[in-house]
Scaffold this active site. Structure first.
Site, mmCIF file in Angstrom:
data_model
loop_
_atom_site.group_PDB
_atom_site.id
_atom_site.type_symbol
_atom_site.label_atom_id
_atom_site.label_comp_id
_atom_site.label_asym_id
_atom_site.label_seq_id
_atom_site.Cartn_x
_atom_site.Cartn_y
_atom_site.Cartn_z
ATOM 1 N N LYS A 11 1.559 6.639 5.410
ATOM 2 C CA LYS A 11 0.254 6.533 6.079
ATOM 3 C C LYS A 11 0.230 5.385 7.096
ATOM 4 O O LYS A 11 1.088 4.481 7.064
ATOM 5 C CB LYS A 11 -0.822 6.326 5.013
ATOM 6 C CG LYS A 11 -1.001 7.508 4.051
ATOM 7 C CD LYS A 11 -2.144 7.229 3.074
ATOM 8 C CE LYS A 11 -2.408 8.401 2.155
ATOM 9 N NZ LYS A 11 -3.565 8.133 1.261
ATOM 10 N N TYR A 51 -7.644 16.933 4.986
ATOM 11 C CA TYR A 51 -8.313 16.440 3.777
ATOM 12 C C TYR A 51 -9.622 17.179 3.481
ATOM 13 O O TYR A 51 -10.498 16.640 2.799
ATOM 14 C CB TYR A 51 -8.576 14.936 3.916
ATOM 15 C CG TYR A 51 -7.368 14.068 3.602
ATOM 16 C CD1 TYR A 51 -6.824 14.004 2.320
ATOM 17 C CD2 TYR A 51 -6.769 13.281 4.585
ATOM 18 C CE1 TYR A 51 -5.734 13.205 2.017
ATOM 19 C CE2 TYR A 51 -5.668 12.470 4.298
ATOM 20 C CZ TYR A 51 -5.163 12.435 3.003
ATOM 21 O OH TYR A 51 -4.093 11.632 2.703
ATOM 22 N N PHE A 59 -15.922 8.754 0.100
ATOM 23 C CA PHE A 59 -14.931 8.013 0.894
ATOM 24 C C PHE A 59 -14.358 8.845 2.041
ATOM 25 O O PHE A 59 -13.447 8.392 2.729
ATOM 26 C CB PHE A 59 -13.796 7.503 -0.006
ATOM 27 C CG PHE A 59 -13.097 8.579 -0.788
ATOM 28 C CD1 PHE A 59 -12.095 9.358 -0.213
ATOM 29 C CD2 PHE A 59 -13.430 8.816 -2.117
ATOM 30 C CE1 PHE A 59 -11.458 10.360 -0.925
ATOM 31 C CE2 PHE A 59 -12.795 9.816 -2.844
ATOM 32 C CZ PHE A 59 -11.806 10.590 -2.241
ATOM 33 N N ARG A 87 5.219 12.241 -7.082
ATOM 34 C CA ARG A 87 3.994 11.615 -7.609
ATOM 35 C C ARG A 87 4.345 10.414 -8.497
ATOM 36 O O ARG A 87 3.660 9.398 -8.471
ATOM 37 C CB ARG A 87 3.162 12.630 -8.401
ATOM 38 C CG ARG A 87 2.676 13.832 -7.605
ATOM 39 C CD ARG A 87 1.546 13.540 -6.656
ATOM 40 N NE ARG A 87 0.410 12.928 -7.283
ATOM 41 C CZ ARG A 87 -0.749 12.688 -6.635
ATOM 42 N NH1 ARG A 87 -0.909 13.015 -5.363
ATOM 43 N NH2 ARG A 87 -1.737 12.103 -7.257
ATOM 44 N N THR A 93 -3.194 6.406 -7.561
ATOM 45 C CA THR A 93 -3.958 6.316 -6.305
ATOM 46 C C THR A 93 -4.403 4.879 -6.033
ATOM 47 O O THR A 93 -4.290 4.385 -4.911
ATOM 48 C CB THR A 93 -5.205 7.231 -6.393
ATOM 49 O OG1 THR A 93 -4.776 8.542 -6.784
ATOM 50 C CG2 THR A 93 -5.943 7.296 -5.072
ATOM 51 N N ARG A 104 3.302 2.559 -4.363
ATOM 52 C CA ARG A 104 1.970 1.980 -4.192
ATOM 53 C C ARG A 104 1.858 0.600 -4.816
ATOM 54 O O ARG A 104 1.182 -0.277 -4.280
ATOM 55 C CB ARG A 104 0.913 2.947 -4.725
ATOM 56 C CG ARG A 104 0.677 4.121 -3.753
ATOM 57 C CD ARG A 104 -0.139 5.212 -4.358
ATOM 58 N NE ARG A 104 -0.650 6.157 -3.375
ATOM 59 C CZ ARG A 104 -1.188 7.330 -3.692
ATOM 60 N NH1 ARG A 104 -1.272 7.701 -4.953
ATOM 61 N NH2 ARG A 104 -1.631 8.133 -2.743
ATOM 62 N N ASN A 114 -3.421 3.153 0.805
ATOM 63 C CA ASN A 114 -2.457 3.203 -0.294
ATOM 64 C C ASN A 114 -1.092 3.778 0.117
ATOM 65 O O ASN A 114 -0.331 4.266 -0.715
ATOM 66 C CB ASN A 114 -3.050 3.903 -1.520
ATOM 67 C CG ASN A 114 -3.446 5.331 -1.229
ATOM 68 O OD1 ASN A 114 -3.261 5.822 -0.128
ATOM 69 N ND2 ASN A 114 -3.969 6.010 -2.229
ATOM 70 N N HIS A 117 1.095 9.581 0.747
ATOM 71 C CA HIS A 117 0.455 10.789 0.209
ATOM 72 C C HIS A 117 1.551 11.667 -0.363
ATOM 73 O O HIS A 117 2.653 11.714 0.179
ATOM 74 C CB HIS A 117 -0.260 11.558 1.331
ATOM 75 C CG HIS A 117 -0.637 12.959 0.934
ATOM 76 N ND1 HIS A 117 -1.815 13.251 0.285
ATOM 77 C CD2 HIS A 117 0.030 14.137 1.053
ATOM 78 C CE1 HIS A 117 -1.862 14.551 0.031
ATOM 79 N NE2 HIS A 117 -0.745 15.116 0.483
ATOM 80 N N GLU A 128 0.259 22.295 2.578
ATOM 81 C CA GLU A 128 0.368 21.048 3.347
ATOM 82 C C GLU A 128 1.615 21.046 4.229
ATOM 83 O O GLU A 128 1.585 20.551 5.359
ATOM 84 C CB GLU A 128 0.350 19.855 2.378
ATOM 85 C CG GLU A 128 -1.018 19.684 1.739
ATOM 86 C CD GLU A 128 -1.099 18.580 0.700
ATOM 87 O OE1 GLU A 128 -2.199 18.341 0.196
ATOM 88 O OE2 GLU A 128 -0.065 17.941 0.375
#
Ligand code: IDP
Length: 140
Positions: A11, A51, A59, A87, A93, A104, A114, A117, A128
């Site tokens: 990100k 998203y 948020f 993951r 998260t 993270r 964070n 993704h 995606e």
């Protein structure tokens, strides 16, 4: 074990801090292979579309803002159980709750910023990947 593909993003908070290589190294050392990668500066519209599942969440505005604030590296990762493996490597998260050694925990700034993704299931991984890549851009 199943060889799977998943979708990953590094990100804008991470590209801004020049962490593309450091994060990719953690993914590779974690057993995943980058089979497609490109750097994009997503528009607000692209972020809103990507998203869309979160559009009713409080948020959402902050998320769209941060995802369109700078470049993102979009990637397709391949490996054994790639979706769940990614993951695990990412961590929770909220970085305050992420396990030691996860991406993270090491790199994220906050729950909003964070750093990474990763798709959460086979169906979302497929959608995606298709949102950002054509089949010819993925080279296994
Ligand atoms: P995930 O990225 O771990 O799958 P999701 O719950 O799907 O987490 O949320 C998507 C993204 O939305 C998160 O990665 C984070 O950037 C952002 N987000 C989630 N919850 C919050 C929040 O409470 N405040 C700000 N941003 C949030």
């Amino acid at each position: 074990m199943a060889i799977e593909r998943t979708f990953s993003m590094i990100k804008p908070d991470a590209t801004r801090r020049n962490l593309t290589g450091a994060i990719t190294k953690m993914l590779e050392e974690g057993g995943l292979r980058v089979v497609a990668s490109k750097r994009v500066w997503m528009s607000r519209r692209e972020a809103e579309g990507f998203y869309a599942v979160h559009k009713e969440r409080p948020f959402f505005g902050e998320l769209v803002e941060s995802m369109s604030a700078g470049p993102t590296i979009v990637q397709v990762l391949e490996g054994e159980n790639a979706i769940s493996r990614n993951r695990e490597l990412m961590g929770a998260t909220n970085p305050a709750q992420a396990a030691e050694g996860t991406i993270r925990k090491v790199h994220a700034l906050s729950i909003g910023e964070n750093s990474v993704h990763g798709s959460d299931a086979a169906e979302t991984a497929k959608e995606e990947i298709a949102y950002w890549f054509s089949e010819t851009e993925i080279v296994g």
